[in-house]
Scaffold this active site. Structure first.
Site, mmCIF file in Angstrom:
data_model
loop_
_atom_site.group_PDB
_atom_site.id
_atom_site.type_symbol
_atom_site.label_atom_id
_atom_site.label_comp_id
_atom_site.label_asym_id
_atom_site.label_seq_id
_atom_site.Cartn_x
_atom_site.Cartn_y
_atom_site.Cartn_z
ATOM 1 N N GLY A 1 40.129 38.701 49.811
ATOM 2 C CA GLY A 1 39.943 38.707 48.363
ATOM 3 C C GLY A 1 38.583 39.179 47.904
ATOM 4 O O GLY A 1 38.168 40.308 48.169
ATOM 5 N N GLY B 1 43.614 35.592 43.993
ATOM 6 C CA GLY B 1 43.471 35.311 42.569
ATOM 7 C C GLY B 1 43.035 36.538 41.797
ATOM 8 O O GLY B 1 42.491 37.484 42.355
ATOM 9 N N ASP C 1 50.568 37.672 56.944
ATOM 10 C CA ASP C 1 49.572 38.173 55.983
ATOM 11 C C ASP C 1 48.175 38.129 56.585
ATOM 12 O O ASP C 1 47.417 39.106 56.514
ATOM 13 C CB ASP C 1 49.650 37.304 54.714
ATOM 14 C CG ASP C 1 48.478 37.520 53.781
ATOM 15 O OD1 ASP C 1 48.515 38.508 53.031
ATOM 16 O OD2 ASP C 1 47.530 36.716 53.809
ATOM 17 N N GLU D 1 38.721 47.171 50.031
ATOM 18 C CA GLU D 1 37.976 45.900 50.096
ATOM 19 C C GLU D 1 38.860 44.719 49.709
ATOM 20 O O GLU D 1 38.747 43.624 50.269
ATOM 21 C CB GLU D 1 36.758 45.974 49.176
ATOM 22 C CG GLU D 1 35.841 44.772 49.214
ATOM 23 C CD GLU D 1 35.189 44.560 50.573
ATOM 24 O OE1 GLU D 1 35.701 43.682 51.293
ATOM 25 O OE2 GLU D 1 34.200 45.247 50.905
ATOM 26 N N LYS E 1 45.419 41.297 57.892
ATOM 27 C CA LYS E 1 43.988 41.393 57.590
ATOM 28 C C LYS E 1 43.162 41.497 58.872
ATOM 29 O O LYS E 1 42.219 42.287 58.965
ATOM 30 C CB LYS E 1 43.564 40.166 56.771
ATOM 31 C CG LYS E 1 44.262 40.105 55.410
ATOM 32 C CD LYS E 1 44.067 38.760 54.728
ATOM 33 C CE LYS E 1 44.840 38.683 53.426
ATOM 34 N NZ LYS E 1 44.906 37.314 52.879
ATOM 35 N N THR F 1 48.977 40.244 38.691
ATOM 36 C CA THR F 1 47.729 39.526 38.486
ATOM 37 C C THR F 1 46.507 40.410 38.720
ATOM 38 O O THR F 1 45.585 40.461 37.905
ATOM 39 C CB THR F 1 47.670 38.342 39.476
ATOM 40 O OG1 THR F 1 48.883 37.624 39.362
ATOM 41 C CG2 THR F 1 46.515 37.426 39.176
ATOM 42 N N VAL F 2 46.501 41.103 39.854
ATOM 43 C CA VAL F 2 45.310 41.872 40.223
ATOM 44 C C VAL F 2 45.134 43.078 39.298
ATOM 45 O O VAL F 2 44.031 43.356 38.822
ATOM 46 C CB VAL F 2 45.385 42.316 41.698
ATOM 47 C CG1 VAL F 2 44.133 43.097 42.075
ATOM 48 C CG2 VAL F 2 45.547 41.105 42.596
ATOM 49 N N ILE G 1 35.594 38.352 48.812
ATOM 50 C CA ILE G 1 34.492 38.415 49.769
ATOM 51 C C ILE G 1 34.315 39.868 50.229
ATOM 52 O O ILE G 1 35.264 40.461 50.722
ATOM 53 C CB ILE G 1 34.769 37.540 51.013
ATOM 54 C CG1 ILE G 1 35.136 36.113 50.612
ATOM 55 C CG2 ILE G 1 33.578 37.558 51.943
ATOM 56 C CD1 ILE G 1 35.572 35.248 51.801
#
Lengths: 428, 428
Positions: free
Chosen positions: B136, B304, B203, B131, B207, B14-15, B138
């Site tokens: 995500g 996303g 997860d 980043e 972070k 996706t990314v 932000i």
């Protein structure tokens, strides 16, 4: 470790003193983070003798900020005097001409002279940075310019004047009028020396003009902003809006439409459950919408010594790291002239009016709205003792032109008791 | 205009596809903003044949990401494969050794191997940016590292796993159990292939470990995190917390205390009126507190295609501008080893228990709490049909040790019907 980065600071009010404090107290942290020592060579302010709560004896004093800005031992000129013209602009220009980078918190200067200053800086290969000019401690310039560099920006919105938000919040919580709370805020020292800068929306509009330029690649266009302050916001509207599930905010909105760049700074209704609706008191909030990232919301203190000095230091640290770049996100020469578009995008509106207490009065208003193509979404008529009946209407999305036509035609119905109030509802 | 910046992208999920799309669709914008063309030289993924909805025919294909990472026509290696070890780490190391900058979205790799990778990058004068690894779209890394560089950071908090927040929000809105909503989220594809990464808090803890390092100048210390997932959050607690004015969130908190670095990722109560309390569904929020700036709140999509690709592109654009810097905010060699401190700071707690329906049962619990030095702030006993009475208690601030002692001593009272639940209330 590289050579120290040497600052000349002009303006020793709240923010200037905050910057001096951070540079002293966080020296180790700043050099760890930037790889350089950050020092102050010289300072300047209007009054040398004033007690500012910090010793300035380690720094050279200059009475004239232009002289300060061009000193040989200054690498970065930090402009914290304020004012769109006068010493701030003279010294900024002198600094750039003398090959100094500039960091400023001066939204007025940038909103009016930003394009010329950016062209001057870029012609010299210099940086002009201004994180502190918009939304105080919130790193909104950095977010827009760098953090969202991969996005086509769709809309930028924000509550960017804490004093106005304080006044509107206090009105709602106390039930007092605008005039009463204005006097209270003024007495507490919450307003600029010229309060019109705050309550007239000018200060917030300066900030919006800067954000627009970065967001949309257009030259700063303060004059293109449709501007209305909060002076006409009544406690009746705040109460009625709350009753319908909304808050009234002095909201800046910039978006590019097919007709050009739409920039508005005006009292709007926002849903009370939205982040903007939940923003009480003096806090600032900026909402940025990009095609890839969706919606980003940033919230924090919009003014004050620490927050504003924090933003100034972010710029100073970036310069210490050797980071340069265009002033408004892309080369000043490549910025387009904004085609100013009055708000053409359809939006829902809030209407409040008093109708004479006669059967069929409301039907006449509904008819006029319908004939102008304005469709009613929700309506509420209050019980009343007076000879006129208060009515609230929330419309479906409509153009401003259709709404204006409807308001015009209402005058001929003979059922209005006083002028109706119309406020845009911003979808957030 | 400088030479193009040439990317090699490994990982076309996706990314990765999102990054390719932005580079194609926003080519003009990207070069205006960075002064360089950004191009893709080569790509790599597990399956060459898979239909990804975009044409890759313009790019060289490499089966092996290590080969991709070291190609002569690659300036920046973009690692979007994921996984703390294996190909992601091999290729990242190979890229750095070959003199390529690296951009990655790989929180697991950084949380475990961040220090070694940072040392490698910095020894070569290269940039390793990430980043997209935290929250995500932000720009939280940029905010912490650059935007708040003038601040001593006091506390970092965040809701950084959208799947967990979705589950907790859905439980509250539906009244269904954790097991029911977990199955629903899994069926909708909202969870990682190994759901324990989400619901076990791993997860989110990856972070938090990364944010802690930047915030406090310490080496990434994932193992030092006090970690608890959301599996034990019951619908009873969500309902009872709401009744007392709180929401339950999987909240990460990092703060430096006199005893060392405290890092927690655990279900906590937050006031329902706070920004964190108002965060519903899959959205992420990070709250940063600095000595100068006060509290900054950042909110946006945490996952996303678009949001994560937006964050990757922010890093790519910074590299295109020639901006480099330390990986974790200051040189890796200067980062301190974190002294891991279990939560010693006093906090209020929420307690839920069922008591046998005998006169004096509640008095016994109150006595035990008082003897342990735990003071009751609010208490609520519900009417009930069952032979046991549900009781909620919110304590004043207390140490975890005192609370543990009280919970231990309750066992001897003979009035407990089942195990009490204790959850920390985070003051936000």
């Amino acid at each position: 470790m590289s050579d120290p980065l040497r600052l000349g600071i002009a303006g020793l009010g709240t923010v200037g003193v905050g910057v001096v404090r951070i540079i002293r107290q966080q020296a180790a942290l700043l050099s760890a983070r930037t790889g350089r020592e950050i020092t102050i060579s010289a300072v300047s302010a209007r009054s040398k003798g004033r007690d500012r709560g910090i010793s300035l004896s380690g720094y050279a004093w200059e009475d004239d900020p232009v002289t300060l800005a061009t000193r040989d031992d200054v690498d970065v000129f930090v402009e914290l005097m304020g004012g769109e013209d006068g010493p701030a602009k003279d010294a900024t220009e002198a600094a750039l001409k003398a090959g100094k980078h500039v960091v400023t918190a001066n939204k007025a200067m940038l909103a009016i002279h930003g394009q010329a200053l950016a062209e001057l800086a870029e012609s010299k290969g210099l940086t002009l940075r201004y994180e502190a000019a918009v939304a105080g401690g919130i790193p909104v310039i950095k977010t827009l310019f760098e953090g969202l560099a991969g996005n086509e920006i769709k809309r930028v919105m924000g509550v960017m004047n804490g004093s106005c938000n304080y006044i509107l919040t206090r009105m709602e919580n106390s039930g007092k009028t605008y005039q009463e709370i204005f006097a209270e805020a003024d007495g507490l020292g919450y307003l600029e020396a010229d309060p019109q800068l705050d309550v007239g929306g000018i200060d917030a509009a300066h900030k919006l003009a800067i954000l627009s330029s970065i967001a949309f690649g257009t030259k700063v266009d303060f004059d293109g902003i449709q501007l209305e302050g909060i002076e006409r916001v009544s406690i009746e509207d705040i109460t009625a809006a709350a009753d319908m599930g909304y808050k009234i905010k002095l909201l800046g909105v910039a978006q590019k439409t097919g007709r050009g760049l739409e920039q508005r700074m005006q009292p709007c209704l926002v849903p009370e459950t939205s982040p903007l609706g939940q923003l009480d008191g003096g806090t600032n909030m900026v909402v940025i919408e990009g095609d890839a990232v969706g919606q980003i919301v940033l919230r924090g203190a919009g003014a004050g010594e620490g927050p504003t000095a924090s933003a100034v230091m972010a710029d100073v640290c970036d310069i210490a790291r050797g980071w340069s770049g265009s002033v408004f996100g892309q080369p000043a020469a490549s910025l387009e002239t904004a085609q100013s578009a009055q708000s053409q995008a359809a939006a829902p509106y809030y209407l409040r009016m008093a109708l004479v207490d006669k059967p069929g009065a409301l039907a006449k208003i509904a008819t006029v709205l319908g004939e102008a193509g304005v469709s009613i979404y929700r309506m509420r008529q209050y019980e009343h003792d007076a000879p006129s009946a208060p009515v609230l209407i929330v419309t479906h999305k409509t153009t401003h032109a259709a709404l204006e036509a409807a308001l015009e035609n209402m005058q001929g119905t003979g059922v209005l008791a006083g002028e109706p109030v119309a406020l845009r509802i911003e979808e957030v």
